[in-house]
Design a protein around this motif. Sequence first.
Motif, mmCIF file in Angstrom:
data_model
loop_
_atom_site.group_PDB
_atom_site.id
_atom_site.type_symbol
_atom_site.label_atom_id
_atom_site.label_comp_id
_atom_site.label_asym_id
_atom_site.label_seq_id
_atom_site.Cartn_x
_atom_site.Cartn_y
_atom_site.Cartn_z
ATOM 1 N N ARG A 50 7.877 -0.738 -4.892
ATOM 2 C CA ARG A 50 7.599 -0.770 -6.333
ATOM 3 C C ARG A 50 6.539 -1.814 -6.665
ATOM 4 O O ARG A 50 5.652 -1.572 -7.487
ATOM 5 C CB ARG A 50 8.881 -1.058 -7.111
ATOM 6 N N ARG A 52 4.154 -2.702 -4.898
ATOM 7 C CA ARG A 52 2.860 -2.230 -4.411
ATOM 8 C C ARG A 52 2.356 -1.012 -5.175
ATOM 9 O O ARG A 52 1.383 -0.384 -4.784
ATOM 10 C CB ARG A 52 2.930 -1.920 -2.927
ATOM 11 N N GLY A 53 3.049 -0.665 -6.252
ATOM 12 C CA GLY A 53 2.581 0.422 -7.104
ATOM 13 C C GLY A 53 3.133 1.787 -6.762
ATOM 14 O O GLY A 53 2.681 2.793 -7.307
ATOM 15 N N GLU A 55 5.841 4.570 -7.073
ATOM 16 C CA GLU A 55 6.892 4.928 -8.019
ATOM 17 C C GLU A 55 8.139 5.343 -7.246
ATOM 18 O O GLU A 55 8.140 6.345 -6.535
ATOM 19 C CB GLU A 55 6.436 6.077 -8.914
ATOM 20 N N ALA A 76 -2.201 3.100 -3.356
ATOM 21 C CA ALA A 76 -1.106 2.324 -2.755
ATOM 22 C C ALA A 76 -1.262 2.233 -1.244
ATOM 23 O O ALA A 76 -1.635 3.194 -0.591
ATOM 24 C CB ALA A 76 0.236 2.927 -3.109
#
Length: 81
Positions: A50, A52-53, A55, A76
């Motif tokens: 999360r 690190r982007g 979802e 990511a």
Amino acid sequence: MSSRRCSGQGTRQAQLFDLLQRDDGADIDEMVQLTGWQPHSVRAVLTGFRKRGIEVTRTKKVNGVSVYHAVAPATADVATR
């Protein structure tokens, strides 16, 4: 998975991410079995995803078991950390 995966291909985090991308997702027990980690370590990696982007979503089955899914944005970097 993103094209940046190749540098960490085969890592437990990359394998975990692949598991989370299945249509059925994965529950904690499946992730523990795949990685050999303790449940709290699996949850820590989910938190790292999360951050690190990536979802990461959680849904509950009728039986109360949480199932996790992951979708990475194009930028990511999943597997190199």
